[in-house]
Structures are given as structure tokens and as C-alpha cells.
Scaffold this motif. Structure first.
Motif, PDB file in Angstrom:
ATOM      1  N   THR A  56       7.453  -3.621  11.523  1.00 21.53           N
ATOM      2  CA  THR A  56       6.728  -4.625  12.584  1.00 21.53           C
ATOM      3  C   THR A  56       5.690  -3.847  13.358  1.00 21.53           C
ATOM      4  O   THR A  56       4.604  -4.318  13.564  1.00 21.53           O
ATOM      5  CB  THR A  56       7.758  -5.420  13.215  1.00 21.53           C
ATOM      6  N   ASP A 170       5.184 -10.623   8.387  1.00 27.08           N
ATOM      7  CA  ASP A 170       6.226  -9.788   8.544  1.00 27.08           C
ATOM      8  C   ASP A 170       7.335 -10.754   7.909  1.00 27.08           C
ATOM      9  O   ASP A 170       7.487 -11.838   7.875  1.00 27.08           O
ATOM     10  CB  ASP A 170       6.332  -9.710   9.883  1.00 27.08           C
ATOM     11  N   GLU A 171       8.479  -9.920   7.635  1.00 29.97           N
ATOM     12  CA  GLU A 171       9.885 -10.603   7.087  1.00 29.97           C
ATOM     13  C   GLU A 171       9.338 -11.460   5.853  1.00 29.97           C
ATOM     14  O   GLU A 171       9.839 -12.550   5.796  1.00 29.97           O
ATOM     15  CB  GLU A 171      10.623 -11.426   8.058  1.00 29.97           C
TER      16      GLU A 171
HETATM   17 MG   LIG Z   1      10.484  -6.149  11.980  1.00 27.77          MG
END
Ligand SMILES: [Mg+2]
Ligand SMILES: Nc1ncnc2c1ncn2[C@@H]1O[C@H](COP(=O)(O)OP(=O)(O)O)[C@@H](O)[C@H]1O
Length: 395
Positions: A56, A170-171
Motif C-alpha cells: 500500500t 489495492d487489495e
Molecule cells: Mg495494504
């Protein structure tokens, strides 16, 4: 030492004072961004790694670079319960508004706005009101077609304004299967046309396999840089540079010891660094301080993120995870876990899949299963005693 000067930042997505050991990754991203902006071929990349390795913060760093280079960015974190279209549409609208301000709306931009509006209404996404004053080509309702049209229209508009669009997601492992394959198809088209739109993603290590399953060409479409613990020099830098800036040092023994305790995982380096700071009364931080820091760090992790993660598990997931933990830190054969539980492979498989879906476990390759958080196996062994009896997980 004084808590007000503690220079370590443990926490999900919290930027470290010193982003250590990632120079090459950052440089590669910068090159790709600048190339895309210059109308040159550039490859999208999806960073794969366990929790706490710094995916991240790297995505945030890439976003900052893209902004510096004059690109248009959108950063989203995939929520497993929200369709991609709904998460993407408002961000894309924001980008279109920014493109709009760069040059008075040309037909290309109107087309992109139109595609967005059709897309948003088809996929029940909310975007702000835009007055088009012209007919909009309706979306087809097939996400892979509509998302492709939309991204191509936006990238076309960006190209005309000599800029690039950088999507940061992200993710990514939480994307629903259909969403993932639509995204891959759209990126495929963008890449074929050499349009200035790049994707940087972050996700758990099973993602490359997911992407490959979704679309076979996905393996060539993206780079998948593995993100892991820092190397020795990076880990040292992550600990020493923040302390240095506050005029504090570690003794050599303390530093060696902390690096060993953390396994050079970025998140743990921050946690240990922070507790070392608290444990020491003055510089340099000694081995004794560091040992007390370990006690405090382990207790804090046990009461904090580890406990929270354990609490998210159902009973049968807990039993499965405990059986996994018995095998240690490395991914283990799921047939061994099933055996240990006295279950058949097909009885155990649904429990394993639940753990993967929750982001607690991942499968680096067929048949293997591991924890997504480093040291979680140690925690399970500490926190969940086995009383010697064979546990049975009800399938
Ligand atoms: Mg992360
Ligand atoms: N290269 C690095 N050097 C030092 N600390 C880092 C580095 N990358 C991440 N961290 C720290 O590690 C923690 C986890 O980072 P994060 O980006 O949330 O990881 P991930 O997204 O992989 O789970 C944060 O506290 C962050 O400050």
C-alpha cells in the motif's frame, strides 16, 4: 525515549519515515509512468506479497510520482462487497473532469463522459450530474465490453492532452472473478492500442494464479513483482535512518537482534522500532532495550492485529488455521492439514476456501496453503492451545 519523537510508523498503509529498500521498484514505476505519458509502450504491474510488506505504501508512492509527472491518477482499495464498476466510476469521473480542465471539451472528451454516464447507469454506479447535450451510446451491460470502451475513451482523451492515466488498485485479490477478468480484458485492449493508461496493483500472492485463470494472456500483460521482506541493508536503513533523524542510534548487537526478530518484514520493523524507542531511556538503544521491546511488541501484536484476525474466524476456520499453524511458517500441503484434522480433502477444501476468501490464507500454488500475515502461525500456537487430542473440524 520521548514518545513524542518516536519516528516509527507501524500501521496499515501508514507511510514510513524512510521507505527503505524499494528503490528499484520505485524507479521501475517511474520509468513506466514517464514512458506512458510520452506515448511509449509501458507495462502495468501488480505487486504481490503478504500483509505488511509495504504494498500500500508503494502504491501511494507511485501515485505521488504520477502526480508529479503530470498524470491523472485514481487510487482505489477493492472492497469485496462492492462491484468494481461502482468503485471505479466516481474516480474515473474525477479524472475526466481534470482532463476537461486541461483543454476545452473536445468531441473525444464528450465521448468519454458519455461512455462513463452509460457505464454508471448500467452498473448502478453513482457519478455526479453532467449535462451532455448529446446522445450517449448505451452500454451493453457486459462489463468487459463496457469497461473496455470506457477505459479506451478515457485513455484516448488523455493521449490528446499529452498526459497519462494511472490507475492504482489495492487489495486486488478481493475483486470478484467477473470484475477481474473484465479489468484484464480492458487493460489488454488499452495495451494493444498503446494508449497511455497504466495499472499498478497490489494484492496477496494468489492473485497471479487468479488472473491467469481469468484470462490466460494476463500472465504476459502485467509484471508481477514479488514484494517480500527487505534485504539486509534495507532492513538496517528502515531502522537506523528514522532514529538518526531524531539523533538516536542502535548498538550493533541491538540492530542485529531486531533484524533477526522481525524477519526483515517492513511492518514488524516499524513495530519493533517503535517499541525499542519506548523501551530505551537514552541513545544508543541496547540489546537489553531491544529484548524488552520484543516482549512488548509481541504482547501488543497478540492483543492487537493477531487477536482481531483470530476473532474474525468461525470455529471451524479456527480449527483449520490451528492445524495449519502446527506445520510452521511456510505454506503447507492442504492434504496434510486435512489429514491432521481427520477430514477428507473434499471435506476440508471448503474451509480452506473460506480462509482464502477472508484474506487470512493464500495458495501460492495448487495444493499449498499459507497464512497471509507473517508470524500468524506463531501466534496461533501461542493463543490456541491444543490439548493433545485430535481436533475435528466439522465439515
Ligand atoms: Mg495494504
Ligand atoms: N520499505 C519500507 N521501509 C520501512 N517501512 C515500511 C516499508 N514499507 C512499508 N513499511 C511499513 O510497513 C507497514 C505496512 O505497510 P503497508 O503498505 O500497509 O503493507 P501492505 O499493504 O503490504 O500490507 C507500515 O507501517 C509501513 O510504514
Amino acid at each position: 525515549m520521548k514518545a513524542t519523537y518516536n519516528p516509527y510508523n507501524p500501521g496499515a498503509g501508514v507511510p514510513p519515515r524512510e521507505l527503505a529498500g524499494r528503490d528499484q521498484l520505485i524507479e521501475n514505476a517511474r520509468v513506466a509512468i514517464v514512458r506512458a505519458k510520452g506515448g511509449r509502450a509501458a507495462k502495468s504491474a501488480i505487486m504481490l506479497g503478504l500483509r505488511g510488506v509495504g504494498k500500500t505504501v508503494l502504491l501511494n508512492a507511485f501515485e505521488a510520482i504520477a502526480e508529479e509527472e503530470g498524470c491523472q491518477t485514481a487510487l482505489i482499495e477493492i472492497d469485496p462487497n462492492t462491484p468494481l464498476a461502482q468503485q471505479l466510476a466516481p474516480q474515473l469521473q474525477h479524472i475526466l473532469h481534470r482532463l476537461d480542465r486541461m483543454k476545452k471539451a473536445g468531441a473525444d472528451l464528450q465521448k468519454a463522459f458519455g461512455a462513463l454516464r452509460a457505464f454508471a447507469s448500467m452498473f448502478k454506479a453513482t457519478v455526479g450530474d453532467v449535462d451532455f447535450g448529446f446522445a450517449v451510446t448505451p452500454a451493453t451491460g457486459d462489463l468487459s465490453i463496457d469497461l473496455t470502451d470506457l477505459l479506451v475513451a478515457i485513455a484516448d482523451a488523455a493521449k490528446k492532452r499529452d498526459t497519462a492515466v494511472i490507475l492504482l488498485i489495492d487489495e486486488i485479490q478481493y475483486l470478484q472473478k467477473g470484475d477481474l477478468s473484465a479489468l484484464i480484458m480492458a487493460m489488454h485492449k488499452v495495451a494493444q492500442r498503446q494508449l497511455p493508461l497504466l495499472l499498478f496493483g497490489g494484492g496477496l500472492p494468489q492473485l497471479a494464479k487468479l488472473a491467469g485463470d481469468a484470462k490466460s494472456y494476463a500472465e504476459r500483460l502485467f509484471d508481477y513483482p514479488p514484494i517480500g521482506p527487505l534485504d539486509e541493508a534495507g532492513a538496517r536503513t528502515a531502522l537506523t535512518v528514522p532514529a538518526d533523524r531524531e539523533g538516536a542510534k542502535f548498538t550493533k548487537e541491538a540492530l542485529d537482534y531486531v533484524i533477526d526478530q522481525t524477519g526483515r518484514y517492513p511492518f514488524f520493523l516499524q513495530v519493533w522500532g517503535s517499541h525499542c524507542w519506548d523501551a530505551a531511556t537514552k541513545s544508543p538503544i541496547t540489546l537489553d532495550d531491544a529484548k524488552r521491546a520484543t516482549e512488548a511488541a509481541v504482547a501488543a501484536l497478540d492483543e492487537g492485529i493477531f487477536k482481531v484476525r483470530l476473532a474474525r474466524l468461525t470455529d471451524r476456520q479456527k480449527t483449520y488455521a490451528r492445524a495449519m499453524a502446527e506445520f510452521g511458517a511456510e505454506p503447507v500441503n492442504s492434504s496434510d492439514v486435512a489429514n491432521a484434522l481427520g477430514l477428507s480433502l473434499s471435506q476440508a477444501a471448503p474451509i480452506r476456501d473460506e480462509l482464502i476468501k477472508k484474506g487470512m490464507a493464500y495458495s501460492p500454488e495448487r495444493g499449498l496453503i499459507g497464512f497471509t500475515v507473517p508470524k500468524f502461525d506463531e501466534y496461533m500456537r501461542r493463543a490456541v492451545p491444543t490439548n493433545g487430542k485430535k481436533k475435528t473440524a466439522k465439515a
